[in-house]
Motif scaffolding. Structure first.
Motif, PDB file in Angstrom:
ATOM      1  N   GLY A  22       0.008  97.713  49.901  1.00  0.00           N
ATOM      2  CA  GLY A  22      -0.154  96.717  48.846  1.00  0.00           C
ATOM      3  C   GLY A  22      -0.721  97.227  47.541  1.00  0.00           C
ATOM      4  O   GLY A  22      -0.889  96.462  46.601  1.00  0.00           O
ATOM      5  N   ALA A  23      -1.024  98.521  47.453  1.00  0.00           N
ATOM      6  CA  ALA A  23      -1.549  99.089  46.205  1.00  0.00           C
ATOM      7  C   ALA A  23      -0.383  99.444  45.290  1.00  0.00           C
ATOM      8  O   ALA A  23       0.495 100.203  45.670  1.00  0.00           O
ATOM      9  CB  ALA A  23      -2.397 100.321  46.485  1.00  0.00           C
ATOM     10  N   PHE A  24      -0.387  98.882  44.083  1.00  0.00           N
ATOM     11  CA  PHE A  24       0.676  99.143  43.118  1.00  0.00           C
ATOM     12  C   PHE A  24       0.265 100.143  42.050  1.00  0.00           C
ATOM     13  O   PHE A  24       1.095 100.621  41.291  1.00  0.00           O
ATOM     14  CB  PHE A  24       1.130  97.857  42.443  1.00  0.00           C
ATOM     15  CG  PHE A  24       1.816  96.891  43.374  1.00  0.00           C
ATOM     16  CD1 PHE A  24       2.619  97.332  44.415  1.00  0.00           C
ATOM     17  CD2 PHE A  24       1.660  95.538  43.198  1.00  0.00           C
ATOM     18  CE1 PHE A  24       3.255  96.444  45.263  1.00  0.00           C
ATOM     19  CE2 PHE A  24       2.301  94.628  44.027  1.00  0.00           C
ATOM     20  CZ  PHE A  24       3.096  95.083  45.063  1.00  0.00           C
ATOM     21  N   GLY A  25      -1.032 100.442  41.950  1.00  0.00           N
ATOM     22  CA  GLY A  25      -1.480 101.408  40.966  1.00  0.00           C
ATOM     23  C   GLY A  25      -2.983 101.514  40.931  1.00  0.00           C
ATOM     24  O   GLY A  25      -3.684 100.580  41.327  1.00  0.00           O
ATOM     25  N   ALA A  26      -3.472 102.674  40.468  1.00  0.00           N
ATOM     26  CA  ALA A  26      -4.918 102.877  40.361  1.00  0.00           C
ATOM     27  C   ALA A  26      -5.213 104.011  39.393  1.00  0.00           C
ATOM     28  O   ALA A  26      -4.401 104.915  39.213  1.00  0.00           O
ATOM     29  CB  ALA A  26      -5.508 103.189  41.728  1.00  0.00           C
ATOM     30  N   SER A  27      -6.400 103.936  38.798  1.00  0.00           N
ATOM     31  CA  SER A  27      -6.891 104.972  37.902  1.00  0.00           C
ATOM     32  C   SER A  27      -8.407 105.009  38.006  1.00  0.00           C
ATOM     33  O   SER A  27      -9.025 104.045  38.466  1.00  0.00           O
ATOM     34  CB  SER A  27      -6.453 104.671  36.462  1.00  0.00           C
ATOM     35  OG  SER A  27      -6.854 105.699  35.589  1.00  0.00           O
ATOM     36  N   LEU A  28      -8.997 106.110  37.576  1.00  0.00           N
ATOM     37  CA  LEU A  28     -10.450 106.292  37.654  1.00  0.00           C
ATOM     38  C   LEU A  28     -10.915 107.040  36.414  1.00  0.00           C
ATOM     39  O   LEU A  28     -10.264 107.999  35.982  1.00  0.00           O
ATOM     40  CB  LEU A  28     -10.813 107.103  38.905  1.00  0.00           C
ATOM     41  CG  LEU A  28     -12.245 107.589  39.039  1.00  0.00           C
ATOM     42  CD1 LEU A  28     -13.148 106.442  39.487  1.00  0.00           C
ATOM     43  CD2 LEU A  28     -12.335 108.726  40.046  1.00  0.00           C
ATOM     44  N   ILE A  29     -12.036 106.608  35.862  1.00  0.00           N
ATOM     45  CA  ILE A  29     -12.703 107.328  34.782  1.00  0.00           C
ATOM     46  C   ILE A  29     -14.091 107.696  35.279  1.00  0.00           C
ATOM     47  O   ILE A  29     -14.843 106.840  35.753  1.00  0.00           O
ATOM     48  CB  ILE A  29     -12.841 106.487  33.500  1.00  0.00           C
ATOM     49  CG1 ILE A  29     -11.472 106.194  32.881  1.00  0.00           C
ATOM     50  CG2 ILE A  29     -13.725 107.200  32.482  1.00  0.00           C
ATOM     51  CD1 ILE A  29     -11.525 105.284  31.662  1.00  0.00           C
ATOM     52  N   THR A  78       0.976 105.448  41.194  1.00  0.00           N
ATOM     53  CA  THR A  78       1.692 104.310  41.748  1.00  0.00           C
ATOM     54  C   THR A  78       1.988 104.592  43.219  1.00  0.00           C
ATOM     55  O   THR A  78       3.007 105.217  43.535  1.00  0.00           O
ATOM     56  CB  THR A  78       3.000 104.066  40.971  1.00  0.00           C
ATOM     57  OG1 THR A  78       2.674 103.941  39.583  1.00  0.00           O
ATOM     58  CG2 THR A  78       3.714 102.819  41.444  1.00  0.00           C
ATOM     59  N   PRO A  79       1.082 104.157  44.119  1.00  0.00           N
ATOM     60  CA  PRO A  79       1.289 104.424  45.544  1.00  0.00           C
ATOM     61  C   PRO A  79       2.551 103.768  46.098  1.00  0.00           C
ATOM     62  O   PRO A  79       3.263 104.352  46.901  1.00  0.00           O
ATOM     63  CB  PRO A  79       0.052 103.836  46.206  1.00  0.00           C
ATOM     64  CG  PRO A  79      -0.958 103.718  45.126  1.00  0.00           C
ATOM     65  CD  PRO A  79      -0.184 103.514  43.859  1.00  0.00           C
ATOM     66  N   HIS A  80       2.812 102.536  45.667  1.00  0.00           N
ATOM     67  CA  HIS A  80       3.980 101.783  46.121  1.00  0.00           C
ATOM     68  C   HIS A  80       4.606 101.113  44.911  1.00  0.00           C
ATOM     69  O   HIS A  80       3.894 100.606  44.053  1.00  0.00           O
ATOM     70  CB  HIS A  80       3.579 100.714  47.143  1.00  0.00           C
ATOM     71  CG  HIS A  80       2.803 101.262  48.303  1.00  0.00           C
ATOM     72  ND1 HIS A  80       3.380 102.012  49.296  1.00  0.00           N
ATOM     73  CD2 HIS A  80       1.485 101.202  48.607  1.00  0.00           C
ATOM     74  CE1 HIS A  80       2.451 102.379  50.163  1.00  0.00           C
ATOM     75  NE2 HIS A  80       1.288 101.903  49.763  1.00  0.00           N
ATOM     76  N   PRO A  81       5.911 101.104  44.831  1.00  0.00           N
ATOM     77  CA  PRO A  81       6.543 100.450  43.680  1.00  0.00           C
ATOM     78  C   PRO A  81       6.282  98.947  43.692  1.00  0.00           C
ATOM     79  O   PRO A  81       6.342  98.310  44.741  1.00  0.00           O
ATOM     80  CB  PRO A  81       8.028 100.766  43.844  1.00  0.00           C
ATOM     81  CG  PRO A  81       8.201 101.261  45.235  1.00  0.00           C
ATOM     82  CD  PRO A  81       6.873 101.688  45.751  1.00  0.00           C
ATOM     83  N   ALA A  82       5.965  98.411  42.536  1.00  0.00           N
ATOM     84  CA  ALA A  82       5.753  96.971  42.396  1.00  0.00           C
ATOM     85  C   ALA A  82       7.108  96.278  42.329  1.00  0.00           C
ATOM     86  O   ALA A  82       8.105  96.891  41.928  1.00  0.00           O
ATOM     87  CB  ALA A  82       4.949  96.688  41.136  1.00  0.00           C
ATOM     88  N   PRO A  83       7.143  95.009  42.695  1.00  0.00           N
ATOM     89  CA  PRO A  83       8.402  94.266  42.533  1.00  0.00           C
ATOM     90  C   PRO A  83       8.761  94.188  41.048  1.00  0.00           C
ATOM     91  O   PRO A  83       7.921  94.440  40.185  1.00  0.00           O
ATOM     92  CB  PRO A  83       8.067  92.884  43.110  1.00  0.00           C
ATOM     93  CG  PRO A  83       6.589  92.780  43.059  1.00  0.00           C
ATOM     94  CD  PRO A  83       6.053  94.171  43.175  1.00  0.00           C
ATOM     95  N   HIS A  84       9.984  93.839  40.764  1.00  0.00           N
ATOM     96  CA  HIS A  84      10.428  93.791  39.371  1.00  0.00           C
ATOM     97  C   HIS A  84       9.876  92.600  38.608  1.00  0.00           C
ATOM     98  O   HIS A  84       9.825  92.616  37.381  1.00  0.00           O
ATOM     99  CB  HIS A  84      11.954  93.804  39.302  1.00  0.00           C
ATOM    100  CG  HIS A  84      12.541  95.079  39.829  1.00  0.00           C
ATOM    101  ND1 HIS A  84      12.372  96.287  39.195  1.00  0.00           N
ATOM    102  CD2 HIS A  84      13.268  95.341  40.942  1.00  0.00           C
ATOM    103  CE1 HIS A  84      12.965  97.244  39.893  1.00  0.00           C
ATOM    104  NE2 HIS A  84      13.524  96.687  40.959  1.00  0.00           N
ATOM    105  N   HIS A  85       9.489  91.555  39.332  1.00  0.00           N
ATOM    106  CA  HIS A  85       8.976  90.335  38.699  1.00  0.00           C
ATOM    107  C   HIS A  85       7.812  89.812  39.520  1.00  0.00           C
ATOM    108  O   HIS A  85       7.644  90.170  40.676  1.00  0.00           O
ATOM    109  CB  HIS A  85      10.068  89.260  38.613  1.00  0.00           C
ATOM    110  CG  HIS A  85      11.282  89.708  37.879  1.00  0.00           C
ATOM    111  ND1 HIS A  85      11.308  89.876  36.517  1.00  0.00           N
ATOM    112  CD2 HIS A  85      12.518  90.040  38.316  1.00  0.00           C
ATOM    113  CE1 HIS A  85      12.512  90.296  36.147  1.00  0.00           C
ATOM    114  NE2 HIS A  85      13.265  90.410  37.225  1.00  0.00           N
ATOM    115  N   GLY A  86       7.024  88.954  38.895  1.00  0.00           N
ATOM    116  CA  GLY A  86       5.923  88.324  39.613  1.00  0.00           C
ATOM    117  C   GLY A  86       4.570  88.750  39.073  1.00  0.00           C
ATOM    118  O   GLY A  86       4.459  89.375  38.018  1.00  0.00           O
TER     119      GLY A  86
END
Length: 134
Positions: free
Chosen positions: A52-59, A8-16
């Protein structure tokens, strides 16, 4: 190879809503796997600080020559800005000749659904890869 866990690079807002992007890449041969993997780690480092990145993963599935990405963004503009910024831009241009196929899918999800599950992402990628019914 293990999955690189959701960061989680940046925390996402609580809603939306968030914009989610999932992708599947297959390289042409096993000899292309190390290069693709090393370049994907560079892009992984970039996404960890992308605005603006709220999360990422890689396989990474090297023996299958396949890689999956999954990310969540505040907007399509934030996602596209990341894709146009170096090193990502150069990586994708440079790897294009080694690609056998690539699939991208985008959707919106409630912020409460973060992190997005890999099951959901792979289902959507599979749907995207299906030929259109005639």
């Amino acid at each position: 190879m293990p999955t690189l866990p959701w960061v989680t690079p940046h925390p996402a807002p609580h809603h939306g809503q968030v914009v989610v992007m999932a992708s599947r890449f297959e390289v042409r041969s096993l000899k292309d796997v190390p290069r693709f993997f090393l370049k994907s780690l560079s892009a992984w480092r970039q996404v960890r600080s992308a605005p603006g990145a709220f999360g990422a993963s890689l396989i990474a599935q090297p023996t299958k020559r396949t890689f999956f990405t999954l990310s969540a963004w505040e907007s399509r503009d934030a996602l596209y800005a990341y894709a146009r910024t170096e090193p990502h831009r150069g990586i994708m241009t440079g790897l294009r000749p080694t690609m056998r196929s690539s699939t991208f899918t985008f959707w919106e999800a409630p912020v409460e659904h973060l992190p997005v599950s890999w099951a959901e992402a792979k289902r959507r990628i599979a749907e995207q890869e299906q030929p259109a019914a005639t």
